[in-house]
Design a protein around this motif. Structure first.
Motif, PDB file in Angstrom:
ATOM      1  N   TRP A 108       0.834  -1.199   0.000  1.00 18.60           N
ATOM      2  CA  TRP A 108       0.000   0.000   0.000  1.00 18.60           C
ATOM      3  C   TRP A 108       0.872   1.254   0.000  1.00 18.60           C
ATOM      4  CZ3 TRP A 108      -5.101  -0.979  -0.525  1.00 18.60           C
ATOM      5  CH2 TRP A 108      -5.542  -2.265  -0.184  1.00 18.60           C
ATOM      6  N   GLY A 109       0.330   2.310  -0.574  1.00 19.12           N
ATOM      7  CA  GLY A 109       1.052   3.571  -0.594  1.00 19.12           C
ATOM      8  C   GLY A 109       0.111   4.711  -0.922  1.00 19.12           C
ATOM      9  N   ASP A 110       0.692   5.827  -1.343  1.00 17.92           N
ATOM     10  CA  ASP A 110      -0.102   6.989  -1.721  1.00 17.92           C
ATOM     11  C   ASP A 110       0.244   7.395  -3.152  1.00 17.92           C
ATOM     12  OD1 ASP A 110       2.414   8.252  -1.363  1.00 17.92           O
ATOM     13  OD2 ASP A 110       1.910   8.778   0.705  1.00 17.92           O
ATOM     14  N   ASP A 111      -0.475   8.380  -3.663  1.00 18.59           N
ATOM     15  CA  ASP A 111      -0.276   8.795  -5.051  1.00 18.59           C
ATOM     16  C   ASP A 111       1.133   9.323  -5.288  1.00 18.59           C
ATOM     17  OD1 ASP A 111      -2.857   8.062  -5.650  1.00 18.59           O
ATOM     18  OD2 ASP A 111      -3.692  10.082  -5.429  1.00 18.59           O
ATOM     19  N   ALA A 112       1.692  10.013  -4.291  1.00 19.68           N
ATOM     20  CA  ALA A 112       3.041  10.567  -4.453  1.00 19.68           C
ATOM     21  C   ALA A 112       4.063   9.459  -4.646  1.00 19.68           C
ATOM     22  CB  ALA A 112       3.408  11.416  -3.235  1.00 19.68           C
ATOM     23  N   TYR A 113       3.883   8.339  -3.957  1.00 18.88           N
ATOM     24  CA  TYR A 113       4.818   7.220  -4.115  1.00 18.88           C
ATOM     25  C   TYR A 113       4.700   6.612  -5.511  1.00 18.88           C
ATOM     26  CZ  TYR A 113       6.894   2.624  -3.816  1.00 18.88           C
ATOM     27  OH  TYR A 113       7.641   1.511  -4.076  1.00 18.88           O
ATOM     28  N   ASN A 114       3.487   6.289  -5.926  1.00 18.38           N
ATOM     29  CA  ASN A 114       3.314   5.665  -7.240  1.00 18.38           C
ATOM     30  C   ASN A 114       3.778   6.564  -8.366  1.00 18.38           C
ATOM     31  OD1 ASN A 114       2.332   3.103  -6.550  1.00 18.38           O
ATOM     32  ND2 ASN A 114       0.248   3.874  -6.312  1.00 18.38           N
ATOM     33  N   SER A 115       3.512   7.863  -8.237  1.00 19.05           N
ATOM     34  CA  SER A 115       3.884   8.800  -9.291  1.00 19.05           C
ATOM     35  C   SER A 115       5.396   8.977  -9.397  1.00 19.05           C
ATOM     36  CB  SER A 115       3.226  10.157  -9.030  1.00 19.05           C
ATOM     37  OG  SER A 115       3.647  11.118  -9.973  1.00 19.05           O
ATOM     38  N   ALA A 116       6.062   9.118  -8.243  1.00 13.94           N
ATOM     39  CA  ALA A 116       7.492   9.419  -8.260  1.00 13.94           C
ATOM     40  C   ALA A 116       8.377   8.186  -8.278  1.00 13.94           C
ATOM     41  CB  ALA A 116       7.844  10.281  -7.038  1.00 13.94           C
ATOM     42  N   HIS A 117       7.893   7.077  -7.725  1.00 15.01           N
ATOM     43  CA  HIS A 117       8.788   5.935  -7.532  1.00 15.01           C
ATOM     44  C   HIS A 117       8.235   4.605  -8.042  1.00 15.01           C
ATOM     45  CE1 HIS A 117      10.931   8.771  -5.031  1.00 15.01           C
ATOM     46  NE2 HIS A 117       9.847   8.935  -4.282  1.00 15.01           N
ATOM     47  N   GLY A 118       6.990   4.594  -8.495  1.00 14.63           N
ATOM     48  CA  GLY A 118       6.391   3.347  -8.932  1.00 14.63           C
ATOM     49  C   GLY A 118       7.133   2.677 -10.075  1.00 14.63           C
ATOM     50  N   ALA A 119       7.636   3.465 -11.018  1.00 12.30           N
ATOM     51  CA  ALA A 119       8.320   2.896 -12.173  1.00 12.30           C
ATOM     52  C   ALA A 119       9.575   2.146 -11.761  1.00 12.30           C
ATOM     53  CB  ALA A 119       8.666   4.000 -13.170  1.00 12.30           C
ATOM     54  N   ARG A 120      10.260   2.611 -10.722  1.00 13.59           N
ATOM     55  CA  ARG A 120      11.506   1.981 -10.286  1.00 13.59           C
ATOM     56  C   ARG A 120      11.268   0.903  -9.232  1.00 13.59           C
ATOM     57  NH1 ARG A 120      16.403   4.813  -6.778  1.00 13.59           N
ATOM     58  NH2 ARG A 120      17.625   2.900  -6.484  1.00 13.59           N
ATOM     59  N   TRP A 121      10.397   1.198  -8.269  1.00 10.16           N
ATOM     60  CA  TRP A 121      10.218   0.306  -7.127  1.00 10.16           C
ATOM     61  C   TRP A 121       9.013  -0.625  -7.281  1.00 10.16           C
ATOM     62  CZ3 TRP A 121      13.462   0.540  -2.729  1.00 10.16           C
ATOM     63  CH2 TRP A 121      14.390   1.587  -2.721  1.00 10.16           C
ATOM     64  N   GLY A 122       8.154  -0.342  -8.257  1.00  7.06           N
ATOM     65  CA  GLY A 122       6.928  -1.115  -8.408  1.00  7.06           C
ATOM     66  C   GLY A 122       5.756  -0.410  -7.761  1.00  7.06           C
ATOM     67  N   THR A 123       4.643  -0.310  -8.490  1.00  9.84           N
ATOM     68  CA  THR A 123       3.475   0.375  -7.954  1.00  9.84           C
ATOM     69  C   THR A 123       2.772  -0.489  -6.907  1.00  9.84           C
ATOM     70  OG1 THR A 123       2.083  -0.493  -9.729  1.00  9.84           O
ATOM     71  CG2 THR A 123       3.098   1.662 -10.079  1.00  9.84           C
ATOM     72  N   VAL A 124       2.030   0.183  -6.047  1.00  8.82           N
ATOM     73  CA  VAL A 124       1.254  -0.483  -4.995  1.00  8.82           C
ATOM     74  C   VAL A 124      -0.159   0.084  -5.027  1.00  8.82           C
ATOM     75  CG1 VAL A 124       3.252  -0.924  -3.520  1.00  8.82           C
ATOM     76  CG2 VAL A 124       1.995   1.234  -3.291  1.00  8.82           C
ATOM     77  N   ASP A 125      -1.068  -0.569  -4.315  1.00  6.51           N
ATOM     78  CA  ASP A 125      -2.429  -0.047  -4.225  1.00  6.51           C
ATOM     79  C   ASP A 125      -2.458   1.211  -3.368  1.00  6.51           C
ATOM     80  OD1 ASP A 125      -3.467  -2.069  -5.769  1.00  6.51           O
ATOM     81  OD2 ASP A 125      -3.936  -3.354  -4.055  1.00  6.51           O
ATOM     82  N   ARG A 126      -3.365   2.104  -3.719  1.00  7.72           N
ATOM     83  CA  ARG A 126      -3.532   3.314  -2.910  1.00  7.72           C
ATOM     84  C   ARG A 126      -4.189   2.943  -1.582  1.00  7.72           C
ATOM     85  NH1 ARG A 126      -7.659   7.801  -4.971  1.00  7.72           N
ATOM     86  NH2 ARG A 126      -6.094   8.217  -6.570  1.00  7.72           N
ATOM     87  N   ALA A 127      -3.660   3.466  -0.494  1.00  4.77           N
ATOM     88  CA  ALA A 127      -4.239   3.191   0.820  1.00  4.77           C
ATOM     89  C   ALA A 127      -5.720   3.546   0.811  1.00  4.77           C
ATOM     90  CB  ALA A 127      -3.513   3.989   1.893  1.00  4.77           C
ATOM     91  N   PRO A 128      -6.582   2.684   1.372  1.00  3.18           N
ATOM     92  CA  PRO A 128      -8.029   2.896   1.266  1.00  3.18           C
ATOM     93  C   PRO A 128      -8.526   4.179   1.921  1.00  3.18           C
ATOM     94  CG  PRO A 128      -7.516   1.094   2.773  1.00  3.18           C
ATOM     95  CD  PRO A 128      -6.248   1.438   2.076  1.00  3.18           C
ATOM     96  N   LEU A 129      -7.685   4.839   2.683  1.00  2.00           N
ATOM     97  CA  LEU A 129      -8.060   6.140   3.243  1.00  2.00           C
ATOM     98  C   LEU A 129      -8.247   7.190   2.153  1.00  2.00           C
ATOM     99  CD1 LEU A 129      -5.509   6.481   6.179  1.00  2.00           C
ATOM    100  CD2 LEU A 129      -7.991   6.389   6.442  1.00  2.00           C
ATOM    101  N   PHE A 130      -7.510   7.021   1.052  1.00  5.52           N
ATOM    102  CA  PHE A 130      -7.390   8.080   0.054  1.00  5.52           C
ATOM    103  C   PHE A 130      -8.251   7.795  -1.168  1.00  5.52           C
ATOM    104  CE2 PHE A 130      -2.984   7.811   1.990  1.00  5.52           C
ATOM    105  CZ  PHE A 130      -3.283   8.702   3.003  1.00  5.52           C
TER     106      PHE A 130
END
Length: 281
Positions: free
Chosen positions: A116-138
Motif C-alpha cells: 500500500w502507498g499513496d499517489d506521491a509514491y506511485n507517481s514518483a517511484h512506482g516505475a523503479r520500485w513497483g506500484t502499490v495499491d492506494r491506501a483505502p483512506l485516500f
C-alpha cells in the motif's frame, strides 16, 4: 621488477583480504511455528489505516536542537515545525492512545496483500520500485500525508525450508514475527528515505502458522509499506494472499495420515460387505 616470491606474497595477501571482506555465511535462525501443521489457504489479514491531522502537535519523538539529532532534548512538537508523525512512538500514540483531534479518518478491514502507498509514491517511484495499491483512506481529494497502517494475522508456511522477510517502507516501520515462544523483529524508526529491509540471516521454518504484526507510518510526500518474502535464497516477492491468514480464520487441514486411515477403513468396510454378499448368495 617484482620477484616470484614477492608476487606470491602479493597474491596471498590479496586472497587473504578477499576472504576477510567476503561475508560469512551465517547459520539460519530456527523458528518453530505458532501453530504447527498444515492449514487451509488464507484470504488476507486484518488491517487498519489512520489519517493523522497534518497540524497535530503531539509528537513525543525527542529532538536536540543544538546537535540537530534525534534521541535527546525536547519533543519535536516543542517547535512550530514539529507537526505530524515522526517515529514509532507516534505510531503507538495514533493506534493505541490518540489524543483529541489527532485522527481525521480511519479504515479497517481485511486486505488480500500488504502493498500500500499513496499517489506521491506511485507517481514518483512506482516505475523503479513497483506500484502499490492506494491506501483505502485516500479515495478522494485531500491530504495524503501523515498516515499510519497496521496489519496482523498469520503467515502460512506449507513447505519446510529457508525463508526471509522484508519490508519496503517510507518513512518507518516495525515488523514482528512470532514463533513458538520466540519473536524476531525488524524496525526502522524516525524519518528515512524509502528502502527495503530484511532479516540479516535466513530463517529455517517448518509447516504451520507464524503470527505477525506490522506497523508503518509516513509523514510527508511519498509513503509506502510492502511485505515480501524470499524462499531458498531467491528474490523478493510479495507474500501471496494464500499465505496470509486472518487470526479468526485459521483452519487446520487434516493430516495425510488421517485421510489414509479413513480410506483404509472404507476399504475394509467395502471388502467386508462384499464377503457377506458372497456368503448370502
Amino acid at each position: 621488477m617484482i620477484t616470484r616470491p614477492a608476487a606470491a606474497r602479493c597474491r596471498g595477501l590479496l586472497l587473504a583480504l578477499c576472504a576477510a571482506c567476503a561475508p560469512a555465511l551465517a547459520a539460519p535462525i530456527v523458528l518453530a511455528p505458532s501453530l504447527a501443521g498444515q492449514y487451509q489457504a488464507g484470504s488476507g489479514v486484518d488491517a487498519t489505516f489512520l489519517k493523522v491531522d497534518d497540524a497535530w502537535h503531539g509528537s513525543s519523538v525527542l529532538w536536540n536542537e543544538a546537535t540537530k539529532q534525534y534521541g535527546s532534548g525536547q519533543p519535536v512538537s516543542s517547535w512550530g515545525w514539529g507537526t505530524g508523525l515522526w517515529g514509532i512512538a507516534d505510531w503507538q500514540t495514533a493506534n493505541h492512545s490518540p489524543t483529541a483531534g489527532m485522527i481525521q479518518d480511519s479504515w479497517s478491514g481485511r486486505v488480500a496483500q500488504i502493498a500500500w502507498g499513496d499517489d506521491a509514491y506511485n507517481s514518483a517511484h512506482g516505475a523503479r520500485w513497483g506500484t502499490v495499491d492506494r491506501a483505502p483512506l485516500f479515495s478522494g481529494a485531500g491530504s495524503q500525508d501523515n498516515w499510519s497502517s497496521s496489519f496482523s494475522g498469520y503467515i502460512r508456511i506449507t513447505d519446510d525450508g529457508l525463508y526471509n522477510f522484508s519490508v519496503r517502507y517510507d518513512d518507518g516501520f516495525f515488523f514482528k514475527l512470532h514463533g513458538d515462544g520466540s519473536t524476531l523483529e525488524l524496525s526502522t524508526d524516525l524519518l528515512n528515505p524509502r528502502d527495503t529491509l530484511g532479516f540479516g540471516q535466513d530463517l529455517l521454518l517448518s509447516a504451520g502458522l507464524y503470527a505477525f504484526e506490522l506497523g508503518a507510518y509516513e509523514r510527508l510526500e511519498a509513503g509506502v509499506v510492502e511485505l515480501s518474502w524470499s524462499r531458498d535464497g531467491g528474490g523478493w516477492a510479495r507474500v501471496p494472499t494464500a499465505n496470509l491468514v486472518a487470526s479468526d480464520a485459521a483452519a487446520a487441514v487434516p493430516e495425510p495420515a488421517t485421510f489414509a486411515l479413513v480410506a483404509a477403513s472404507l476399504g475394509l468396510l467395502a471388502a467386508s460387505r462384499a464377503r457377506r454378499k458372497r456368503r448370502d448368495a
